[in-house]
Write a protein that holds these residues in place. Structure first.
Motif, short mmCIF file in Angstrom:
data_model
loop_
_atom_site.label_atom_id
_atom_site.label_comp_id
_atom_site.label_asym_id
_atom_site.label_seq_id
_atom_site.Cartn_x
_atom_site.Cartn_y
_atom_site.Cartn_z
N PRO B 9 3.83 -10.28 -56.50
CA PRO B 9 5.22 -9.96 -56.17
C PRO B 9 6.15 -11.16 -56.12
N ALA B 10 5.62 -12.34 -55.81
CA ALA B 10 6.50 -13.49 -55.61
C ALA B 10 7.13 -13.95 -56.93
N CYS B 11 8.38 -14.36 -56.87
CA CYS B 11 9.03 -14.92 -58.04
C CYS B 11 8.87 -16.43 -57.99
N PRO B 12 8.62 -17.04 -59.12
CA PRO B 12 8.48 -18.50 -59.12
C PRO B 12 9.76 -19.18 -58.68
N VAL B 13 9.62 -20.26 -57.96
CA VAL B 13 10.79 -21.02 -57.52
C VAL B 13 11.00 -22.17 -58.51
N PRO B 14 12.18 -22.25 -59.11
CA PRO B 14 12.38 -23.31 -60.10
C PRO B 14 12.35 -24.68 -59.45
N MET B 20 16.26 -23.33 -64.52
CA MET B 20 17.05 -22.23 -64.01
C MET B 20 18.09 -21.78 -65.03
N VAL B 21 18.48 -20.53 -64.92
CA VAL B 21 19.59 -20.03 -65.73
C VAL B 21 20.88 -20.68 -65.21
N LEU B 111 22.42 -11.97 -66.17
CA LEU B 111 21.59 -12.89 -65.38
C LEU B 111 22.44 -13.58 -64.34
N GLU B 112 21.84 -13.83 -63.17
CA GLU B 112 22.51 -14.60 -62.13
C GLU B 112 22.20 -16.08 -62.32
N GLU B 113 23.24 -16.89 -62.27
CA GLU B 113 23.06 -18.34 -62.28
C GLU B 113 22.01 -18.72 -61.23
N GLY B 114 21.07 -19.56 -61.61
CA GLY B 114 20.03 -19.98 -60.66
C GLY B 114 18.73 -19.22 -60.78
N LEU B 115 18.73 -18.13 -61.57
CA LEU B 115 17.48 -17.39 -61.78
C LEU B 115 16.46 -18.32 -62.44
N ALA B 116 15.23 -18.26 -61.97
CA ALA B 116 14.18 -19.08 -62.59
C ALA B 116 13.93 -18.60 -64.01
N ILE B 117 13.94 -19.52 -64.96
CA ILE B 117 13.66 -19.15 -66.36
C ILE B 117 12.28 -18.50 -66.43
N VAL B 146 26.38 -14.55 -64.85
CA VAL B 146 27.44 -14.57 -63.84
C VAL B 146 27.08 -15.59 -62.77
N ASP B 147 28.08 -16.08 -62.08
CA ASP B 147 27.87 -17.14 -61.11
C ASP B 147 26.98 -16.69 -59.95
N ARG B 148 26.36 -17.67 -59.33
CA ARG B 148 25.46 -17.46 -58.21
C ARG B 148 26.10 -16.55 -57.16
N GLY B 149 25.36 -15.56 -56.71
CA GLY B 149 25.89 -14.66 -55.68
C GLY B 149 26.70 -13.51 -56.24
N LYS B 150 26.85 -13.43 -57.58
CA LYS B 150 27.65 -12.36 -58.18
C LYS B 150 26.79 -11.33 -58.89
N ALA B 151 25.48 -11.52 -58.87
CA ALA B 151 24.54 -10.50 -59.34
C ALA B 151 23.26 -10.74 -58.54
#
Lengths: 350, 350
Positions: B9-14, B20-21, B111-117, B146-151
């Motif tokens: 379940p865990a998402c990788p942390v960039p 990151m996106v 995609l939300e900015e900051g998403l781990a690739i 979209v910018d961080r916190g907007k998706a």
């Protein structure tokens, strides 16, 4: 040219919770049905959508074009357009660039909890208007709601289908050395209209988006028998990115003449103020056409019959080498390499 | 039955910004091209997508079905599936419900900015796998950032097209009084798998989503000559909302027998714990079929040949009146009205 003289940038503020989108509107139950019945179906209704099934059943013959785009522009409303008209025309234009007449669109909405229903209604009405103008029907749709702070008001995806009218493929691979590069009009208005509204700059009312459907001039070119090799609308990344992409895919070189590229004086000033190159600024009603050099005069004559392409002009030509390079000759005689947009100067422009 | 024994379940942390996106990935320039080349094209590549044009050119003959869905499920990964497999199978199944074999899909990413690739890569790989399993090709796509916190990490829209195999329309309007209502298997697993993961409940590993493509059992029904009046997959809003919608559209009544509706014991317990009615819980690999009563035995025989429908059973029948009402007879003999899901108990389930 589309101009909205009654531009109202402010979004209505909902007075009570019942005027707002709620999570329940996305849960597939009674609230969603009610929202569909009061906002979406009255605007988009047509015999196919009204079947209320999981998909639409269509009869189309001939080769088809199929495309998709999501729209995340911020702000939602800007001079001359909004996310709704963009979502219709953007997808209609992607089909036109395949030499196809858009016929059927899907519409998928992602709404943020708390969005004013009146804002949604305004966007939906704009889509209805743009769809009627472009002659397309929205035949299937989807609605999701995410919790407050997990989206930015609303995002729209439209996908579209249409019958390809062109007999030959219209694609980057068909571009040839010697082709004339035709630009359909002045560039940079959409990007500047959105950026100026977002940044609260004073000149926003003077520069409206160029957002418009491009089907008619494109199909007229084809109907006139012009051997169109490639078409591309100039959205994100602007003229520069579109031409770089085509040059790379075709393995050819494109040489532009800067003084032949139309940019309105107010757009040029705004670009200087914002530190932007007009070649990188987004458009939503402009395209390039690659045609054999001998057919360029006739292509221009056909395009200029349409208001949306009345400024059509030849801006350069295709050369055999070096592969993938785009250059631009400045008015004082120097030549520089044109690159794609780098970095994030123009986020969320469509 | 699809089960993922290696559920992570865990998402990788960039580790660094380049993992990151970034906003630039959505600006239509060089960064976007690089992301397409490294993440999307290697996974989805096919001759149509590889043309790199604004849309795909397809040749299809016969009546077509066209559908769209956006996917906003949270969390992105859950036992037995993820947003990627959901985005493929959900759209494939909507086409199956029209009596069509899904062939071509579009994919639009927000995609939300900051998403781990790496998270994006994992979702894309899952889509690739699900598309191969369902026999569909992703032929056109779009990417926005979209910018961080907007998706919320990422949203996906898929639209789909396929040729309709059924000769008669398959839609709510064709349901008739007397029709048998067939359910393809036990209900509630997808919703519980997602809710349990989201809420951090202990039983999450035991209950996996039922997410699966339904094309084969549906087309086998049609090929066997069963006169299928209507099909509907049971997603958001569950069995109850699907049947209410059909009863209302058809202007007929549907009467269910509760003890004939299969619900796994662990799903039933989880529903009790979460205060949910299994009839309202989402599924992603279950559907109802409305067939003439005399054809029900043959329909069951055909469906049970497929693992995904081996639990197919008759759960009720259609009555002429009252229009739009769904009832359920309990094991102790009482009958209650079944309503659509009300409120927002199950947000972002697909």
């Amino acid at each position: 040219m589309i101009r909205d003289e009654t531009f109202e940038p402010a979004c209505p503020v909902p007075a009570t919770a019942t005027d707002m989108v709620q999570l329940a509107h996305g849960s597939g139950g009674r609230a969603m049905e009610q929202l569909l019945d009061t906002v979406f179906r009255p605007a988009f209704g047509n015999p196919l959508l009204d079947r209320r099934h999981d998909g639409a059943r269509l009869v189309l013959s001939g080769p088809l074009a199929f495309t998709t785009d999501s729209y995340v522009v911020q702000p939602l409303f800007f001079p001359g357009g909004d996310i709704g008209s963009l979502a219709i025309n953007g997808t209609v234009n992607d089909l036109a660039m395949c030499g196809a007449r858009a016929q059927y669109l899907s519409a998928g909405f992602i709404l943020e909890e708390g969005l004013a229903i009146e804002t949604l209604r305004r966007v939906v009405r704009s889509m209805q208007h743009a769809a009627a103008q472009a002659g397309v029907a929205i035949v299937t749709g989807d609605l999701k709601v995410v919790d407050r702070g997990k989206a930015d008001q609303l995002f729209i995806n439209t996908s579209g289908m249409g019958v390809v009218v062109a007999r030959e493929a219209i694609e980057p691979q068909r571009v040839q050395a010697g082709d004339a590069v035709i630009l359909s009009g002045d560039i940079g208005r959409h990007g500047i209209a959105v950026m100026a509204t977002r940044e609260g700059l004073g000149f926003e009312s003077a520069i409206a988006t160029d957002c418009a459907p491009l089907t008619e001039p494109v199909l007229a070119l084809i109907a006139a028998g012009v051997d169109v090799h490639c078409l591309r609308d100039l959205t994100r990344g602007g003229l520069a990115s579109a031409l770089c992409e085509i040059a790379e895919t075709a393995g050819l070189s494109i040489n532009l003449v800067e003084r032949d590229i139309p940019v309105r004086e107010d757009v040029r000033s705004a670009c200087e103020l914002l530190g932007l190159d007009p070649l990188h600024v987004a458009n939503e009603g402009r395209f390039v056409a690659f045609v054999p050099p001998g057919e360029a005069p006739r292509a221009l004559e056909v395009l200029r019959r349409f208001a949306v392409a009345e400024g059509a002009t030849v801006i350069g030509e295709v050369a055999p080498a070096p592969a993938g390079r785009v250059t631009c000759r400045s008015p004082i005689g120097g030549t520089h390499v044109v690159d794609r947009l780098a970095g994030d100067q123009l986020p969320r422009i469509c």
